[in-house]
Motif scaffolding. Sequence first.
Motif, mmCIF file in Angstrom:
data_model
loop_
_atom_site.group_PDB
_atom_site.id
_atom_site.type_symbol
_atom_site.label_atom_id
_atom_site.label_comp_id
_atom_site.label_asym_id
_atom_site.label_seq_id
_atom_site.Cartn_x
_atom_site.Cartn_y
_atom_site.Cartn_z
ATOM 1 N N ARG A 1 -58.802 13.640 -13.123
ATOM 2 C CA ARG A 1 -59.293 12.310 -13.460
ATOM 3 C C ARG A 1 -60.355 12.442 -14.547
ATOM 4 N N SER A 2 -60.209 11.672 -15.597
ATOM 5 C CA SER A 2 -61.174 11.682 -16.697
ATOM 6 C C SER A 2 -61.821 10.316 -16.812
ATOM 7 N N ARG A 3 -63.145 10.314 -16.969
ATOM 8 C CA ARG A 3 -63.884 9.062 -17.094
ATOM 9 C C ARG A 3 -64.894 9.158 -18.227
ATOM 10 N N LEU A 4 -64.868 8.148 -19.087
ATOM 11 C CA LEU A 4 -65.812 8.046 -20.195
ATOM 12 C C LEU A 4 -65.788 9.298 -21.066
ATOM 13 N N ALA B 1 -71.805 9.803 -15.727
ATOM 14 C CA ALA B 1 -70.482 9.962 -16.329
ATOM 15 C C ALA B 1 -69.911 11.340 -16.014
ATOM 16 N N LYS B 2 -68.651 11.367 -15.621
ATOM 17 C CA LYS B 2 -67.961 12.624 -15.303
ATOM 18 C C LYS B 2 -66.676 12.682 -16.137
ATOM 19 N N VAL C 1 -61.722 5.375 -20.765
ATOM 20 C CA VAL C 1 -62.758 4.806 -19.902
ATOM 21 C C VAL C 1 -62.580 5.341 -18.494
ATOM 22 N N ASP C 2 -61.380 5.260 -17.959
ATOM 23 C CA ASP C 2 -61.071 5.830 -16.651
ATOM 24 C C ASP C 2 -59.555 6.037 -16.577
ATOM 25 N N SER C 3 -59.148 7.282 -16.507
ATOM 26 C CA SER C 3 -57.712 7.583 -16.459
ATOM 27 C C SER C 3 -57.113 7.288 -15.090
ATOM 28 N N GLY C 4 -57.974 7.134 -14.089
ATOM 29 C CA GLY C 4 -57.478 7.060 -12.725
ATOM 30 C C GLY C 4 -57.038 8.447 -12.277
ATOM 31 N N ASN C 5 -56.603 8.564 -11.047
ATOM 32 C CA ASN C 5 -56.132 9.851 -10.536
ATOM 33 C C ASN C 5 -54.739 10.147 -11.077
ATOM 34 N N SER D 1 -66.330 18.123 -10.250
ATOM 35 C CA SER D 1 -66.517 17.196 -11.367
ATOM 36 C C SER D 1 -67.592 17.737 -12.288
#
Length: 237
Positions: free
Chosen positions: A7-10, A79-80, A15-19, A113
Amino acid sequence: MQLTQVRSRLFRNIVDSGNVDIAPDVTALVGKNESGKTALLSAIYRFHPVYPQDSFTLGQDYPRWRKVPDTRSGEIKNAKPITCTFTLDDEDLKAVTDVLGPGVIKGRSYSRSIPYEGTNTVILQVDEAVALDNLYADEEVSPALRSVLGTRSLAAALEQADGLAAAEDSDYTAVDVDLFTRAARQRLGDSASAWQRAVRILRGREPKFFYFSDYQNLPGRIALTERVTPPRATGAT
């Protein structure tokens, strides 16, 4: 250790790939241009890159249109850009068992993360009481000393043992306390808990990632007559 979810965020244009589930053999990302496919692969690579200099950089990788408002709100600190979840295999469990004894890790899921700044966040279920009970059994610690040291965790028992003096009417000796203290410190190493010790063992077993993006385009049609050169006739004179 098998990668099973990311999962990638920011991160860049994400912005948020979701799982995103990862298959055990081949996983293909399909999407329009600028939809985040390359960004997601880049984030996964930076989780544990084969070239350590390829890491996350707040100034370059954080989405520019969100940097100012997220800095003001404080969200930028949380942010992670990448979270990787793995399924532990038998060898991973054995590596922890060899140090802390059997049954310490609950389940087979391990997740980490990475933030832009600060410390990593790790999700791993560890039974601290089992780690302590394993040490009690291996070192044959007397029931009397166990009752004094407790059953909560290795770290708590070690803290209780430091400076503990055997009373004249006790069923354990100062030597017993010293032996336990030495064994507990050996198992924990420089870690503050069995959980931290297990995490450090597993982090050392994380796979390293490569990333490459070189490719070549082939034309839609190929004339075989232009590609195949007939053999030359040879003869002796």
